[in-house]
Each structure stands twice: as structure tokens, then as C-alpha cells.
Design a protein around this motif. Structure first.
Motif, PDB file in Angstrom:
ATOM      1  N   ALA A 226       0.827  -1.207   0.000  1.00 42.18           N
ATOM      2  CA  ALA A 226       0.000   0.000   0.000  1.00 42.18           C
ATOM      3  C   ALA A 226       0.864   1.262   0.000  1.00 42.18           C
ATOM      4  CB  ALA A 226      -0.931  -0.006   1.209  1.00 42.18           C
ATOM      5  N   LEU A 227       1.903   1.268   0.797  1.00 43.27           N
ATOM      6  CA  LEU A 227       2.786   2.432   0.850  1.00 43.27           C
ATOM      7  C   LEU A 227       3.574   2.589  -0.448  1.00 43.27           C
ATOM      8  CD1 LEU A 227       4.064   2.222   4.532  1.00 43.27           C
ATOM      9  CD2 LEU A 227       2.259   3.686   3.599  1.00 43.27           C
ATOM     10  N   MET A 228       3.930   1.477  -1.091  1.00 48.82           N
ATOM     11  CA  MET A 228       4.602   1.539  -2.388  1.00 48.82           C
ATOM     12  C   MET A 228       3.700   2.197  -3.428  1.00 48.82           C
ATOM     13  SD  MET A 228       4.482  -0.027  -5.606  1.00 48.82           S
ATOM     14  CE  MET A 228       3.797  -1.660  -5.359  1.00 48.82           C
ATOM     15  N   ILE A 229       2.424   1.792  -3.465  1.00 49.65           N
ATOM     16  CA  ILE A 229       1.495   2.368  -4.443  1.00 49.65           C
ATOM     17  C   ILE A 229       1.219   3.834  -4.105  1.00 49.65           C
ATOM     18  CG2 ILE A 229      -0.852   2.220  -5.379  1.00 49.65           C
ATOM     19  CD1 ILE A 229      -0.652  -0.822  -5.044  1.00 49.65           C
ATOM     20  N   ARG A 230       1.175   4.177  -2.825  1.00 53.97           N
ATOM     21  CA  ARG A 230       0.999   5.585  -2.460  1.00 53.97           C
ATOM     22  C   ARG A 230       2.139   6.432  -3.013  1.00 53.97           C
ATOM     23  NH1 ARG A 230       0.506   7.763   3.703  1.00 53.97           N
ATOM     24  NH2 ARG A 230       2.702   7.141   3.759  1.00 53.97           N
TER      25      ARG A 230
ATOM     26  N   SER B  71     -15.960   5.681 -13.973  1.00 55.53           N
ATOM     27  CA  SER B  71     -16.925   4.760 -13.377  1.00 55.53           C
ATOM     28  C   SER B  71     -16.308   3.413 -13.038  1.00 55.53           C
ATOM     29  CB  SER B  71     -18.134   4.561 -14.302  1.00 55.53           C
ATOM     30  OG  SER B  71     -17.736   4.248 -15.610  1.00 55.53           O
ATOM     31  N   SER B  72     -15.234   3.015 -13.741  1.00 54.91           N
ATOM     32  CA  SER B  72     -14.544   1.788 -13.344  1.00 54.91           C
ATOM     33  C   SER B  72     -13.141   1.760 -13.918  1.00 54.91           C
ATOM     34  CB  SER B  72     -15.312   0.527 -13.793  1.00 54.91           C
ATOM     35  OG  SER B  72     -15.118   0.279 -15.156  1.00 54.91           O
ATOM     36  N   VAL B  73     -12.274   1.042 -13.211  1.00 55.04           N
ATOM     37  CA  VAL B  73     -10.902   0.795 -13.671  1.00 55.04           C
ATOM     38  C   VAL B  73     -10.606  -0.678 -13.458  1.00 55.04           C
ATOM     39  CG1 VAL B  73      -8.446   1.255 -13.318  1.00 55.04           C
ATOM     40  CG2 VAL B  73     -10.100   3.128 -13.133  1.00 55.04           C
ATOM     41  N   THR B  74     -10.154  -1.352 -14.504  1.00 52.95           N
ATOM     42  CA  THR B  74      -9.732  -2.747 -14.407  1.00 52.95           C
ATOM     43  C   THR B  74      -8.231  -2.837 -14.651  1.00 52.95           C
ATOM     44  OG1 THR B  74     -11.876  -3.600 -15.143  1.00 52.95           O
ATOM     45  CG2 THR B  74      -9.986  -5.074 -15.370  1.00 52.95           C
ATOM     46  N   VAL B  75      -7.542  -3.570 -13.790  1.00 51.04           N
ATOM     47  CA  VAL B  75      -6.089  -3.748 -13.892  1.00 51.04           C
ATOM     48  C   VAL B  75      -5.789  -5.236 -13.941  1.00 51.04           C
ATOM     49  CG1 VAL B  75      -3.851  -3.325 -12.801  1.00 51.04           C
ATOM     50  CG2 VAL B  75      -5.691  -1.627 -12.585  1.00 51.04           C
ATOM     51  N   LEU B  76      -4.919  -5.633 -14.853  1.00 49.41           N
ATOM     52  CA  LEU B  76      -4.431  -7.003 -14.943  1.00 49.41           C
ATOM     53  C   LEU B  76      -2.994  -7.044 -14.433  1.00 49.41           C
ATOM     54  CD1 LEU B  76      -5.696  -7.948 -18.533  1.00 49.41           C
ATOM     55  CD2 LEU B  76      -6.916  -8.124 -16.350  1.00 49.41           C
ATOM     56  N   HIS B  77      -2.692  -8.051 -13.618  1.00 50.11           N
ATOM     57  CA  HIS B  77      -1.349  -8.154 -13.039  1.00 50.11           C
ATOM     58  C   HIS B  77      -1.167  -9.576 -12.535  1.00 50.11           C
ATOM     59  CE1 HIS B  77       2.095  -7.236 -10.368  1.00 50.11           C
ATOM     60  NE2 HIS B  77       2.250  -6.156 -11.111  1.00 50.11           N
ATOM     61  N   ARG B  78       0.066  -9.987 -12.351  1.00 46.34           N
ATOM     62  CA  ARG B  78       0.320 -11.306 -11.774  1.00 46.34           C
ATOM     63  C   ARG B  78      -0.244 -11.394 -10.360  1.00 46.34           C
ATOM     64  NH1 ARG B  78      -0.042 -15.818 -10.871  1.00 46.34           N
ATOM     65  NH2 ARG B  78       1.574 -17.396 -10.634  1.00 46.34           N
ATOM     66  N   SER B  79      -0.100 -10.320  -9.600  1.00 45.47           N
ATOM     67  CA  SER B  79      -0.569 -10.274  -8.222  1.00 45.47           C
ATOM     68  C   SER B  79      -1.931  -9.613  -8.157  1.00 45.47           C
ATOM     69  CB  SER B  79       0.428  -9.496  -7.350  1.00 45.47           C
ATOM     70  OG  SER B  79      -0.159  -9.065  -6.146  1.00 45.47           O
ATOM     71  N   CYS B  80      -2.900 -10.271  -7.534  1.00 49.42           N
ATOM     72  CA  CYS B  80      -4.218  -9.663  -7.370  1.00 49.42           C
ATOM     73  C   CYS B  80      -4.148  -8.486  -6.404  1.00 49.42           C
ATOM     74  CB  CYS B  80      -5.225 -10.706  -6.894  1.00 49.42           C
ATOM     75  SG  CYS B  80      -6.948 -10.206  -7.108  1.00 49.42           S
TER      76      CYS B  80
ATOM     77  N   ILE C 122      -1.672  -6.313  -6.057  1.00 43.01           N
ATOM     78  CA  ILE C 122      -1.165  -5.156  -6.802  1.00 43.01           C
ATOM     79  C   ILE C 122      -2.225  -4.632  -7.760  1.00 43.01           C
ATOM     80  CG2 ILE C 122       0.599  -4.356  -8.397  1.00 43.01           C
ATOM     81  CD1 ILE C 122       1.581  -4.869  -5.528  1.00 43.01           C
ATOM     82  N   ALA C 123      -2.926  -5.541  -8.442  1.00 45.37           N
ATOM     83  CA  ALA C 123      -3.998  -5.122  -9.337  1.00 45.37           C
ATOM     84  C   ALA C 123      -5.076  -4.359  -8.569  1.00 45.37           C
ATOM     85  CB  ALA C 123      -4.598  -6.333 -10.049  1.00 45.37           C
ATOM     86  N   ASP C 124      -5.443  -4.856  -7.397  1.00 42.49           N
ATOM     87  CA  ASP C 124      -6.478  -4.241  -6.571  1.00 42.49           C
ATOM     88  C   ASP C 124      -6.062  -2.841  -6.129  1.00 42.49           C
ATOM     89  OD1 ASP C 124      -8.802  -3.976  -5.081  1.00 42.49           O
ATOM     90  OD2 ASP C 124      -8.186  -5.338  -3.485  1.00 42.49           O
ATOM     91  N   GLY C 125      -4.861  -2.716  -5.598  1.00 45.22           N
ATOM     92  CA  GLY C 125      -4.394  -1.422  -5.129  1.00 45.22           C
ATOM     93  C   GLY C 125      -4.284  -0.390  -6.240  1.00 45.22           C
ATOM     94  N   TRP C 126      -3.749  -0.826  -7.392  1.00 40.99           N
ATOM     95  CA  TRP C 126      -3.618   0.113  -8.506  1.00 40.99           C
ATOM     96  C   TRP C 126      -4.967   0.495  -9.092  1.00 40.99           C
ATOM     97  CZ3 TRP C 126      -0.280   3.519  -9.653  1.00 40.99           C
ATOM     98  CH2 TRP C 126       1.078   3.333  -9.381  1.00 40.99           C
ATOM     99  N   ALA C 127      -5.930  -0.432  -9.109  1.00 38.92           N
ATOM    100  CA  ALA C 127      -7.273  -0.078  -9.585  1.00 38.92           C
ATOM    101  C   ALA C 127      -7.857   1.040  -8.733  1.00 38.92           C
ATOM    102  CB  ALA C 127      -8.172  -1.307  -9.583  1.00 38.92           C
ATOM    103  N   THR C 128      -7.644   0.969  -7.425  1.00 33.33           N
ATOM    104  CA  THR C 128      -8.114   2.015  -6.521  1.00 33.33           C
ATOM    105  C   THR C 128      -7.427   3.340  -6.810  1.00 33.33           C
ATOM    106  OG1 THR C 128      -8.507   0.353  -4.794  1.00 33.33           O
ATOM    107  CG2 THR C 128      -8.406   2.656  -4.098  1.00 33.33           C
ATOM    108  N   ALA C 129      -6.110   3.328  -6.950  1.00 32.90           N
ATOM    109  CA  ALA C 129      -5.354   4.555  -7.183  1.00 32.90           C
ATOM    110  C   ALA C 129      -5.720   5.205  -8.511  1.00 32.90           C
ATOM    111  CB  ALA C 129      -3.855   4.255  -7.140  1.00 32.90           C
TER     112      ALA C 129
END
Length: 298
Positions: free
Chosen positions: A74-78, A241-250, A252-259
Motif C-alpha cells: 500500500a505504501l509503495m502504491i501511495r 466509473s470503473s478501472v480494471t487492472v491485470l497483473h500477476r498479483s491480485c 497489486i492489481a487491486d491497489g492500482w485499480a483504486t489509485a
């Protein structure tokens, strides 16, 4: 043969399609997800996160390894998003009715300070954290993805090599189907959009979607989103309205979709390209896709 299992977690449901998996896998998946709730739930009073938020600021607190992994990410994505993602918004989400205290029927009057006193310090070597006076952890924008990863790693460690695991719309696929095909999934599209979903072949990869339409409340004809811009302390109004991210790690995908939901379409795609992230941003009936997403289309 594909076996299908399901259960409940984190205020939503989970489902598993797995090749040659016994019923006993249900206990392992559920146990992994229960561990996330016990450590990182904002709604469980005795979770590690809730007890940390109640503790006095300025003191170090040891946390479990899984909790530490999520805080670290989380801090990395911040940092990488220049503050568009912030795990310290617990007080803000509670004030707006999206936390453990429940919904509100009016717009909060207390202004947010934009993050001046919201700081989490993380000591990775000793797996401990401390908070500033206004920092209250809320990991709901990343912990669910980590739960998917934790359950998936348990499955792999216990000999389940081919599966599709879903928790509240976040997905991770490993291996292939019995017919040799990958796990085909449709991306989530906002209900107000007329766009057709993308059909993606997930193979040893994850997909996470942040949907700005999922939660919110309306006052005097205006809808307020559950997605906040940490830099202003206000619900976002950028039209995403939405952001979808594909990644090896769910996770990382989840955090980046939020950001990326916070940043708006142009800035989100620019950052996704810089971070080499496969991303699709939906604004109304228009799609914006990053270069890595476009490259996957061949």
C-alpha cells in the motif's frame, strides 16, 4: 473435471472453479480469507487493524506477516501514485459512512486536512508500524486482492494447480482448464454503460476492478462516491466509473485499480503506461486503455 465451491467473506462472496480438487480445499480457502478478516478488517473490532487504530499514535506496533505485506504494498502504491492511493483514510471513510459505524444521511461538515497529519511509518525489518495522530488505517482498497493471493498460494502449495478463484469480483487464475483452454473471464462493466465487456484469457494472472458505481449515497439529488481523492479528502468527481487492472498479483492489481480511479482517465493511463500496467478505464461509454493492455490484444 472441474469442481465448483463457494463461501462468504469480507461482506461479499467467494467462488472457486478447480480441476481435480477435493472438497477439503474449501476449508483452506476459507481459512486464508478468514485470516485477512482477523488481521485487516475495519469492521471487526478485535482485528489487528482495529486495535492498531485505537492505539495511541507515535508508538510502534508489531503486526503479522500478512498484514505487513499489505502495508508495504500500500505504501509503495501511495509513493508511485503521488498520493492518489492512501491507506490512512480510515477516519475519512468512517466520517462519510463507509466504515464500521455505518451509513450517514448527510454530507459531513468537518473538513479534511488533505493528509497533513496522516502518516504511517513502516519498519519492514521488524514488521512493525506506527501512526501519526490523524492516520487511521483502511486497507479495503487492497486487502481483498491480497486475500485472493493468499488463498491462491495455499491452493498451489496443496497441489491444486489449475483453478479460477474469485472474491467479490477480484480474480486470479492459475494453469488451464481440462480442455487446454485458459480461464476465460469477462471484465466488469458499469451497469450504466453500453460498452461490451472485454473477454480476457487469464493464465497465471489476476484481474481487479474498482467500480465507482458500487457504493455511495445521494443527498439533495447529488450522488457521493465511496472513492476518495486522498489529496483533497473529498469524493472523486472525475467521471471515472470503473478501472480494471491485470497483473500477476491480485493485491497489486487491486491497489492500482483504486489509485487509478482517483486520477481520472488521462492521468491514469499515463501513469499506467509508465508503470507498465495493463489497464482499462471506463468513463461513461468511452474506454481508455494503456499500452500494455493494447499489446495483449495482439
Amino acid at each position: 473435471m472441474i469442481a465448483t465451491y463457494s463461501g462468504d467473506t469480507m461482506g461479499t462472496s467467494w467462488s472457486l472453479q478447480a480441476v481435480a480438487a477435493r472438497l477439503s480445499v474449501v476449508r483452506g480457502v476459507q481459512a486464508a480469507l478468514d485470516r485477512i478478516v482477523a488481521q485487516m478488517s475495519q469492521w471487526e473490532r478485535e482485528s489487528d487493524l482495529s486495535r492498531f487504530n485505537r492505539a495511541a499514535p507515535g508508538a510502534w506496533h508489531a503486526i503479522p506477516n500478512e498484514f505487513a505485506d499489505v502495508v508495504d504494498a500500500a505504501l509503495m502504491i501511495r509513493r508511485a501514485s503521488d498520493g492518489a492511493f492512501d491507506p490512512c483514510l480510515g477516519a475519512l471513510t468512517e466520517r462519510w459512512g463507509f466504515g464500521a459505524r455505518g451509513s450517514v444521511d448527510r454530507v459531513p461538515q468537518h473538513a479534511d486536512n488533505g493528509g497533513d497529519n496522516r502518516q504511517i511509518d513502516f519498519d519492514p525489518q521488524n514488521r512493525r508500524i506506527r501512526r501519526s495522530v490523524d492516520a487511521f488505517l483502511d486497507l479495503s482498497g487492497i486487502a481483498k486482492g491480497y486475500g485472493v493471493d493468499l488463498a491462491a498460494e495455499w491452493l498451489l502449495a496443496n497441489g491444486v494447480r489449475h483453478f479460477l478463484l474469485e472474491v467479490g469480483g477480484e480474480l486470479r487464475a492459475e494453469g488451464i482448464r481440462p480442455d487446454g483452454q485458459p480461464w476465460w473471464v469477462d471484465t466488469e462493466v458499469p451497469p450504466s454503460s453500453s460498452l461490451a465487456p472485454w473477454r480476457m484469457a487469464l493464465h497465471d494472472s489476476s484481474a481487479a476492478t474498482s467500480g465507482n458505481y458500487r457504493r455511495g449515497f445521494t443527498v439533495d439529488g447529488r450522488r457521493y462516491s465511496h472513492s476518495f481523492d486522498p489529496r483533497t479528502g473529498q469524493p472523486i468527481v472525475n467521471g471515472v466509473s470503473s478501472v480494471t487492472v491485470l497483473h500477476r498479483s491480485c493485491m497489486i492489481a487491486d491497489g492500482w485499480a483504486t489509485a487509478l480511479t482517483v486520477l481520472g482517465p488521462q492521468a491514469a493511463i499515463s501513469l499506467a503506461d509508465a508503470q507498465k500496467l495493463a489497464v482499462c478505464v471506463i468513463v461513461g461509454d468511452r474506454e481508455y486503455i494503456s499500452r500494455p493492455w493494447r499489446d495483449m490484444l495482439g
